[in-house]
Structure formats: structure tokens, C-alpha cells
Write a protein that holds these residues in place. Structure first.
Motif, PDB file in Angstrom:
ATOM      1  N   SER A 164     -10.100 -14.000 -10.378  1.00  0.00           N
ATOM      2  CA  SER A 164     -10.263 -13.017  -9.574  1.00  0.00           C
ATOM      3  C   SER A 164      -9.210 -11.959  -9.774  1.00  0.00           C
ATOM      4  N   PRO A 165      -9.170 -10.516  -9.865  1.00  0.00           N
ATOM      5  CA  PRO A 165      -7.885  -9.839  -9.549  1.00  0.00           C
ATOM      6  C   PRO A 165      -7.477  -9.942  -8.209  1.00  0.00           C
ATOM      7  N   LEU A 166      -8.108 -10.179  -7.280  1.00  0.00           N
ATOM      8  CA  LEU A 166      -7.689 -10.520  -6.041  1.00  0.00           C
ATOM      9  C   LEU A 166      -6.736 -11.768  -5.701  1.00  0.00           C
ATOM     10  N   PHE A 167      -6.736 -12.538  -6.651  1.00  0.00           N
ATOM     11  CA  PHE A 167      -6.105 -13.902  -6.768  1.00  0.00           C
ATOM     12  C   PHE A 167      -4.581 -13.816  -6.688  1.00  0.00           C
ATOM     13  N   ARG A 168      -3.980 -12.999  -7.314  1.00  0.00           N
ATOM     14  CA  ARG A 168      -2.612 -12.745  -7.593  1.00  0.00           C
ATOM     15  C   ARG A 168      -2.172 -11.466  -6.896  1.00  0.00           C
ATOM     16  N   GLU A 169      -2.896 -10.759  -6.030  1.00  0.00           N
ATOM     17  CA  GLU A 169      -2.656  -9.367  -5.582  1.00  0.00           C
ATOM     18  C   GLU A 169      -1.523  -9.541  -4.646  1.00  0.00           C
ATOM     19  N   ALA A 170      -1.611 -10.376  -3.624  1.00  0.00           N
ATOM     20  CA  ALA A 170      -0.324 -10.490  -2.810  1.00  0.00           C
ATOM     21  C   ALA A 170       0.879 -10.696  -3.513  1.00  0.00           C
ATOM     22  N   ARG A 171       1.211 -11.309  -4.390  1.00  0.00           N
ATOM     23  CA  ARG A 171       2.169 -11.463  -4.914  1.00  0.00           C
ATOM     24  C   ARG A 171       2.852 -10.128  -6.001  1.00  0.00           C
ATOM     25  N   TYR A 172       1.640  -9.196  -6.394  1.00  0.00           N
ATOM     26  CA  TYR A 172       2.076  -8.337  -7.048  1.00  0.00           C
ATOM     27  C   TYR A 172       2.475  -7.085  -5.988  1.00  0.00           C
ATOM     28  N   LEU A 173       2.004  -6.948  -4.576  1.00  0.00           N
ATOM     29  CA  LEU A 173       2.037  -6.199  -3.717  1.00  0.00           C
ATOM     30  C   LEU A 173       3.617  -6.153  -3.376  1.00  0.00           C
ATOM     31  N   LEU A 174       4.266  -7.518  -3.149  1.00  0.00           N
ATOM     32  CA  LEU A 174       5.646  -7.812  -2.946  1.00  0.00           C
ATOM     33  C   LEU A 174       6.557  -7.344  -4.098  1.00  0.00           C
ATOM     34  N   ALA A 175       6.014  -7.696  -5.502  1.00  0.00           N
ATOM     35  CA  ALA A 175       6.855  -7.472  -6.394  1.00  0.00           C
ATOM     36  C   ALA A 175       6.985  -5.997  -6.671  1.00  0.00           C
ATOM     37  N   GLU A 176       5.902  -5.173  -6.509  1.00  0.00           N
ATOM     38  CA  GLU A 176       5.858  -3.655  -6.711  1.00  0.00           C
ATOM     39  C   GLU A 176       6.963  -3.054  -6.027  1.00  0.00           C
ATOM     40  N   GLU A 177       7.474  -3.424  -4.899  1.00  0.00           N
ATOM     41  CA  GLU A 177       8.495  -2.723  -3.928  1.00  0.00           C
ATOM     42  C   GLU A 177       9.787  -2.581  -4.684  1.00  0.00           C
ATOM     43  N   ALA A 178      10.321  -1.567  -4.773  1.00  0.00           N
ATOM     44  CA  ALA A 178      11.662  -1.366  -5.680  1.00  0.00           C
ATOM     45  C   ALA A 178      12.633  -1.924  -4.867  1.00  0.00           C
ATOM     46  N   ASP A 179      12.836  -2.141  -3.714  1.00  0.00           N
ATOM     47  CA  ASP A 179      13.864  -2.599  -2.970  1.00  0.00           C
ATOM     48  C   ASP A 179      13.964  -4.395  -2.898  1.00  0.00           C
ATOM     49  N   ILE A 180      12.981  -4.848  -3.557  1.00  0.00           N
ATOM     50  CA  ILE A 180      12.643  -6.212  -3.394  1.00  0.00           C
ATOM     51  C   ILE A 180      13.352  -7.020  -4.714  1.00  0.00           C
ATOM     52  N   ARG A 181      14.246  -7.798  -4.549  1.00  0.00           N
ATOM     53  CA  ARG A 181      14.971  -8.154  -5.867  1.00  0.00           C
ATOM     54  C   ARG A 181      14.665  -9.834  -5.893  1.00  0.00           C
ATOM     55  N   ASP A 182      14.793 -10.484  -4.844  1.00  0.00           N
ATOM     56  CA  ASP A 182      14.821 -12.074  -4.663  1.00  0.00           C
ATOM     57  C   ASP A 182      13.484 -12.240  -3.973  1.00  0.00           C
TER      58      ASP A 182
END
Length: 506
Positions: free
Chosen positions: A249-267
Motif C-alpha cells: 500500500s502507498p500508505l505503508f511508507r508514507e510516514a517515512r516520506y513525510l519526514l524525509a520531505e522536510e528540507a531542514d531534516i537531515r538526520d
């Protein structure tokens, strides 16, 4: 809904106030250029809303993509040429030329090959452009200032999902500070609107569970799940296993993508740990630091970034100045951290049914329970506001210390009016919320004790009512207390407007 003669298209669900604000911005009768900033997390329907606005006005829409400055400039020129009806592509050497030309075309008489730019210009995914052309905000600021002394039809809307970037456009010493006449944040649907959107408003128990997992993000129903909605509460378990917990399901990894898409989040590992700490019930700064093995001072930056990204919210204690707690703002991320992340390998191997079967208590304690408390506060701010006989004060939660009993009393819902003019601060409402517990006389005694303690600390509690919110029901003794007065009972049917609350608040 009609605003200045323009009707919101029927395919745009809800968003009445947002639509009215956008229409008022476009139609404001000022002869100078105006700027608006539209932001919001991904999947909120910002593009859908703005495209509908552009279609209504015949405006110019440009959706940026990730690319180099040269490629983005070429795409912009091609889109503008198509809009103005130019037979040949518009070629710009620099973004300076592009922005200057765009504003000039929006001035009276500005034309290209028989076409002209309308008053509405939308630049979507603006953070993509700022990343490769950081001079853009300064260029737009220059043109906005230049067109304050000459007539212009320009109504420019900058839109983006990177909250830290969009929030910085108008902050502090940023070039566009003080230039915007509109700052609109497109937020998730409220819990009642989300139930209508999912078509489950007639089943509050199902609606509450859906909202605890997916919140009010509109894209999850249609774009992600193709209208796969559980038929009823009995179908919820099968539904969550084949959607959110399924590796296909596309929702399965959505929480990870939401975090990774933020520009100021590196680690991302550090930020996931911070979110996991909050999801596990470590809601204070010290508790979060202890959970992830860092000093409290070392987590200031990730906490600030997560707040700026609207993924974490800090809520002040309404009874104790300077005290606060954190809450994960995005339900899907909270569900991921509490239920999915600890069993990720098993879920990837297709053991969704087994994982979900073992997560019942964790879901109730770490997901549904805290979410239910937040929904109850939303209820008091919104539909339940009329139940209070006094003006609405600050709505929040807090802790009342009982020194004699050596315990702390958690108040999930409180309405506190600050004192002024020599008057004491007053408490209009104290409430407790329970997701899976039938509430009874013990809960009434606890809130009565909290009210007594607050009176002893100098709060005016003469008109303080007690409210009990439960998704599981109320005992006969508590119902009897509500009938006598001064006590309010609110269940799921009442939260979703399918019944009137029991009792009243004086």
C-alpha cells in the motif's frame, strides 16, 4: 458558498473559509500588486484548491518541479508562453528577467502576442525554486515594492509544502517580510469534516478510529486508497491490515516520506527517535531527551524543526506557567511510531494480521487515547463552545498537583480565563477523556478534587463545570450526577453531532 459573486466549485470539499480568503485576496480593489503565501503539509489539497481558483479566474499557474535552475527557468518560460498565447517559447536568461517580465505583463497594457496575464498568478511548490534560485524572494520583493507606485493587477500566490521554507519567507529579516497581504495555512480537515469526507459520519466509532490513524488528510482516501473505505466498524481491522499495514500500500511508507520531505531534516534517524519518544508517552523535553539518550539542551534543534514542520506541537500547561508537553501533530506518523516501527520487519514480511492483533492495547494507549483527548479539546473550541455560559478562554490541558495525596491529577480538557484588572483567573471547565474506559464516580471524585485544589491556589472555580468524555460510555452513577446538574457527559455520538450532550455546564 458565495463570496464577491464567485462560487466555490462543488468538487472542492469543505475549505469554505479558505476559499473565501483566497477570493477576497484576488478581488481586493487595490490598484497595486499584492502577494499571498499559501502553505500546508503535503497531501492537504493545496494544489487542488489553487487550481480550482485559477480555473475560476483564468489565472496563470506554474507548478515547479525538482530540477536545476536552468531547467526550471525553461519550464517557467514555456508555461508562461502557453498561458499568454505566444506562438514561440518565452526565453529568459535569468530569473531576474523572468520575474520582471511577469510583473510587467500583469500591468495595464502588458501583452505578449495578443495575450495577457490575468491578475492571478500562482507559483506552486515554490521551495523547489528557492532551492536552486535563492535570489527569488528578493526579486519578488523588489517587484512588489516597484509596483506599489504604479498600477498593477498582480495578485501573486506563492505555495509550498516545505513548512520550514514557507514559514521563513515572511519571518524576521526575510526579503518578503511585511510584503504579504495573505498568509494562509491549509490544514487537515477537522474530525467532523473528515468523517463526512470519508462517508462515515453516521458511524462515529469508525470515524474516530479512521481519524486517529489518518487524521484529516484528504489525499489519503482518493489518491492513495482509491476510495477504499471500510464499510463499517466490523470491517476496520481487515481494512487497516490491507491498507496502512500492507507493504503493498502507498500508505505503508508514507510516514517515512513525510519526514524525509522536510528540507531542514537531515538526520532522519534522530527525528524518528524524537517522534517515537513522544508516541511512547514521553511528552516533556526531559522525557524525550532521556528516551533517546541525549541531554535536554541537545534536542532543542530537532524539536524546533519538527514544530516548524507542523509534525510536532507543543502544548502549554494551562495551570503551570512555563510547563508544556509535546504531541505528534500528524496522526499517521504517531501511528507509525507507536504501532508500525516496532514491528517493521514483520510487517514487511506480510504479517499485518498478526501484528495488528497484538497491537490492540498499544493502539488504545498510545494512538487512540491521546488522539481522543485532542479531539475533545477541538470539540470544546468548536461545536461545544455554546455549552459554556462564559466567554471562551484558553482551551488546553494541564496537571494539578495534589501534595496531600502525593499525586498529580491530569486534566485532559480545561477552559481557563486569565485574570485581568485585579480579577483572579477563572476556570470555566475541567474535563477528563477516556478512550476505552467506562467512566464512573471515581472520575467524578478526581475532577472534584482537582477543582478544590485549583480553588486553593487562587483560581476562581465558582462557575466551573465538570465534563467527561468517553468513547466507551458512562456508569449509571455518573449519568445520575449529570442529571442533577453541573456535570456534562459527551460520548462519540455527541462529539459527532448525532446526539445532544447529557447534562449541562453552569
Amino acid at each position: 458558498m458565495r463570496q464577491s459573486g464567485l462560487v466555490k466549485p462543488p468538487h472542492v470539499f469543505d475549505r469554505v473559509s479558505e476559499w473565501e480568503a483566497l477570493v477576497a485576496f484576488v478581488e481586493r480593489p487595490l490598484p497595486q500588486a499584492m502577494l499571498g503565501v499559501v502553505s500546508g503539509r503535503r497531501r492537504m489539497g493545496k494544489t487542488y484548491l489553487l487550481r480550482a481558483l485559477v480555473e475560476q479566474y483564468g489565472g496563470f499557474y506554474f507548478g515547479a518541479t525538482a530540477g536545476t535552475a536552468t531547467e526550471s527557468l525553461r519550464q517557467f518560460g514555456a508555461a508562461l508562453a502557453e498561458h499568454v498565447g505566444s506562438p514561440a517559447p518565452l526565453s529568459f536568461t535569468t530569473w531576474d528577467d523572468a520575474i520582471s517580465s511577469l510583473f510587467d505583463l500583469a500591468s495595464p497594457g502588458g501583452r505578449v502576442a495578443g495575450g495577457k496575464v490575468s491578475r492571478l498568478v500562482v507559483i506552486d511548490e515554490f521551495p523547489y525554486l528557492v532551492k536552486v534560485a535563492p535570489e527569488l524572494p528578493s526579486l519578488i520583493q523588489r517587484e512588489i515594492d516597484r509596483h506599489q507606485t504604479r498600477e498593477s493587477r498582480m495578485r501573486m500566490l506563492l505555495c509550498g509544502s516545505a513548512m520550514s521554507v514557507m514559514g521563513g519567507l515572511l519571518a524576521s529579516t526575510a526579503p518578503l517580510r511585511g510584503r504579504a497581504q495573505l498568509e494562509l495555512v491549509v490544514r487537515p480537515f477537522g474530525y467532523r469534516a473528515a468523517a463526512e469526507f470519508w462517508g462515515v459520519a453516521d458511524e462515529p466509532a469508525l470515524a474516530a478510529r479512521l481519524h486517529a490513524v489518518l487524521g484529516g488528510t484528504p489525499a489519503y482516501r482518493r489518491q492513495f486508497l482509491a476510495d477504499d473505505v471500510p464499510e463499517n466498524l466490523r470491517a476496520f481491522d481487515d481494512w487497516i491490515c490491507r491498507t496502512v499495514l500492507s507493504p503493498f500500500s502507498p500508505l505503508f511508507r508514507e510516514a517515512r516520506y513525510l519526514l524525509a520531505e522536510e528540507a531542514d531534516i537531515r538526520d532522519t534517524a534522530l527525528y524518528h527517535s524524537v517522534l517515537a519518544a513522544v508516541a511512547q508517552g514521553n511528552t516533556t523535553r526531559g522525557g524525550i531527551a532521556g528516551y533517546i539518550g541525549r541531554k535536554a539542551v541537545d534536542i532543542s534543534h530537532p524539536l524546533n524543526v519538527l514544530e516548524d514542520s507542523h509534525l510536532l506541537v507543543r502544548e502549554s500547561d494551562v495551570f503551570r506557567a512555563g510547563k508544556s508537553q509535546y504531541r505528534v501533530a500528524e496522526p499517521l506518523i504517531n501511528f507509525y511510531e507507536a504501532v508500525m516501527r516496532p514491528a517493521w520487519a514483520r510487517l514487511e514480511s506480510g504479517q499485518a494480521t498478526e501484528v495488528w492483533g497484538q497491537a490492540t492495547e498499544r493502539f488504545a494507549a498510545q494512538v487512540a487515547g491521546p488522539h481522543f483527548e485532542a479531539v475533545c479539546r477541538d470539540y470544546v473550541i468548536g461545536p461545544g463552545r455554546s455549552l459554556l455560559s462564559t466567554s471562551l478562554g484558553e482551551v488546553g490541558s494541564g496537571i494539578v498537583t495534589d501534595s496531600a495525596e502525593r499525586r498529580q491529577l491530569q486534566v485532559d480538557v480545561a477552559v481557563v480565563e486569565p485574570g485581568s484588572g485585579g480579577q483572579r483567573p477563572s476556570v470555566a471547565l475541567l474535563g477528563e477523556a477516556k478512550w476505552g474506559t467506562v467512566m464512573g464516580s471515581g472520575h467524578l471524585e478526581r475532577l472534584n478534587r482537582a477543582r478544590e485544589l485549583l480553588a486553593g491556589r487562587g483560581f476562581d472555580t465558582a462557575h466551573c463545570g465538570l465534563a467527561f468524555f468517553s468513547a466507551a460510555g458512562f456508569s449509571d452513577s455518573l449519568r445520575a450526577a449529570a442529571e442533577r446538574g453541573g456535570v456534562l457527559l459527551v460520548g462519540l455520538d455527541e462529539l459527532y453531532g448525532r446526539a445532544m450532550p447529557i447534562g449541562f455546564v453552569p
